[in-house]
Design a protein around this motif. Structure first.
Motif, short mmCIF file in Angstrom:
data_model
loop_
_atom_site.label_atom_id
_atom_site.label_comp_id
_atom_site.label_asym_id
_atom_site.label_seq_id
_atom_site.Cartn_x
_atom_site.Cartn_y
_atom_site.Cartn_z
N GLU A 1 13.07 -33.20 45.40
CA GLU A 1 13.92 -34.01 44.79
C GLU A 1 13.74 -35.45 44.75
O GLU A 1 13.01 -35.99 45.84
N LEU A 2 14.21 -36.18 43.83
CA LEU A 2 14.15 -37.62 43.69
C LEU A 2 15.75 -38.26 43.71
O LEU A 2 16.43 -37.42 43.39
N GLU A 3 15.97 -39.19 44.47
CA GLU A 3 17.17 -39.74 44.51
C GLU A 3 17.24 -41.18 44.14
O GLU A 3 16.55 -42.20 44.48
N ARG A 4 18.17 -41.63 43.16
CA ARG A 4 18.22 -42.78 42.91
C ARG A 4 19.82 -43.17 42.60
O ARG A 4 20.41 -42.60 41.83
N ASP A 5 20.18 -44.14 43.06
CA ASP A 5 21.69 -44.71 43.22
C ASP A 5 22.67 -43.61 43.22
O ASP A 5 23.67 -43.34 42.66
N GLY A 6 22.23 -42.61 44.40
CA GLY A 6 23.25 -41.66 44.84
C GLY A 6 23.09 -40.35 43.85
O GLY A 6 23.92 -39.43 44.04
N ILE A 7 22.43 -40.38 42.85
CA ILE A 7 22.32 -39.16 42.14
C ILE A 7 20.71 -38.45 42.48
O ILE A 7 19.83 -39.30 42.39
N ARG A 8 20.74 -37.11 42.57
CA ARG A 8 19.70 -36.53 43.02
C ARG A 8 19.02 -35.89 41.46
O ARG A 8 19.82 -35.35 40.86
N PHE A 9 17.70 -35.85 41.64
CA PHE A 9 17.09 -35.35 40.39
C PHE A 9 15.97 -34.27 40.78
O PHE A 9 15.21 -34.53 41.87
N ASN A 10 15.84 -33.25 40.10
CA ASN A 10 14.75 -32.19 40.51
C ASN A 10 13.47 -32.92 40.15
O ASN A 10 13.45 -32.93 38.86
N ALA A 11 12.47 -32.88 40.92
CA ALA A 11 11.33 -33.74 40.64
C ALA A 11 10.63 -33.01 39.74
O ALA A 11 9.88 -33.49 38.73
N VAL A 12 10.51 -31.66 39.56
CA VAL A 12 9.77 -31.01 38.32
C VAL A 12 10.54 -31.07 36.97
O VAL A 12 9.72 -31.35 36.28
N MET A 13 11.77 -31.00 37.16
CA MET A 13 12.42 -31.43 36.07
C MET A 13 12.18 -32.81 35.20
O MET A 13 12.10 -32.91 33.93
N VAL A 14 12.18 -33.84 36.06
CA VAL A 14 12.01 -35.04 35.81
C VAL A 14 10.63 -35.28 35.01
O VAL A 14 10.20 -35.72 34.23
N GLY A 15 9.50 -34.40 35.63
CA GLY A 15 8.24 -34.46 35.26
C GLY A 15 8.28 -33.78 33.84
O GLY A 15 7.37 -34.20 32.91
N TYR A 16 8.96 -32.66 33.57
CA TYR A 16 9.06 -32.11 32.54
C TYR A 16 9.42 -32.94 31.27
O TYR A 16 8.97 -33.06 30.03
N ILE B 1 11.97 -42.62 32.94
CA ILE B 1 12.97 -41.25 33.04
C ILE B 1 14.03 -41.49 33.93
O ILE B 1 14.96 -41.25 33.56
N ILE B 2 13.70 -41.72 35.16
CA ILE B 2 14.62 -41.68 36.19
C ILE B 2 15.82 -42.86 35.66
O ILE B 2 16.95 -42.64 35.94
N GLU B 3 15.34 -44.10 35.22
CA GLU B 3 16.41 -45.11 34.79
C GLU B 3 17.25 -44.58 33.50
O GLU B 3 18.41 -44.73 33.46
N MET B 4 16.52 -43.79 32.56
CA MET B 4 17.30 -43.14 31.76
C MET B 4 18.22 -42.13 32.01
O MET B 4 19.48 -42.18 31.67
#
Length: 122
Positions: free
Chosen positions: A58-73, A91-94
């Protein structure tokens, strides 16, 4: 000259449906419909409600967690659509911008403008 309310189009659609119902009610139509339905995929798609969700890094930014695989996709698809290299950071900023929650409170437009100006003054 046609009716401005779309009566001609509605009548055409109604007649088309009626013709289809009549045709697929015949023996020949039923056979053809069976052939068409057999061309559909018969993959078993039953939901398994007890299954645990797939968890990856997982990646986290501003208290929001994102699945790294999905971010890559999403990065790959966005790069293909825009025909340029898009960084993971973009992508994470978006995604952070898209997932930011807005206030639930109902206020008048002027109150929103004043609150915005107070927060982001000139």
């Amino acid at each position: 000259m046609g009716c401005p309310f779309g009566c001609k189009e509605a009548h055409r659609k109604r007649r088309s449906t009626q013709r289809s119902v009549e045709y697929y009610g015949t023996a020949e139509g039923k056979t053809k419909k069976r052939i068409q339905n057999d061309k559909r995929g018969h993959a078993k798609t039953q939901a398994d409600h007890n299954r645990q969700p797939v968890v990856g890094p997982e990646l986290e930014r501003d208290g929001i967690r994102f699945n790294a695989v999905m971010v890559g996709y999403v990065r790959m698809v966005t790069s293909l659509i825009e025909a340029r290299h898009v960084s993971e950071e973009e992508i994470i900023e978006m995604l952070v911008r898209a997932m930011r929650q807005h206030s639930i409170a109902r206020r008048r437009r002027m109150d929103y403008v004043l609150a915005y100006l107070k927060k982001n003054g000139p």
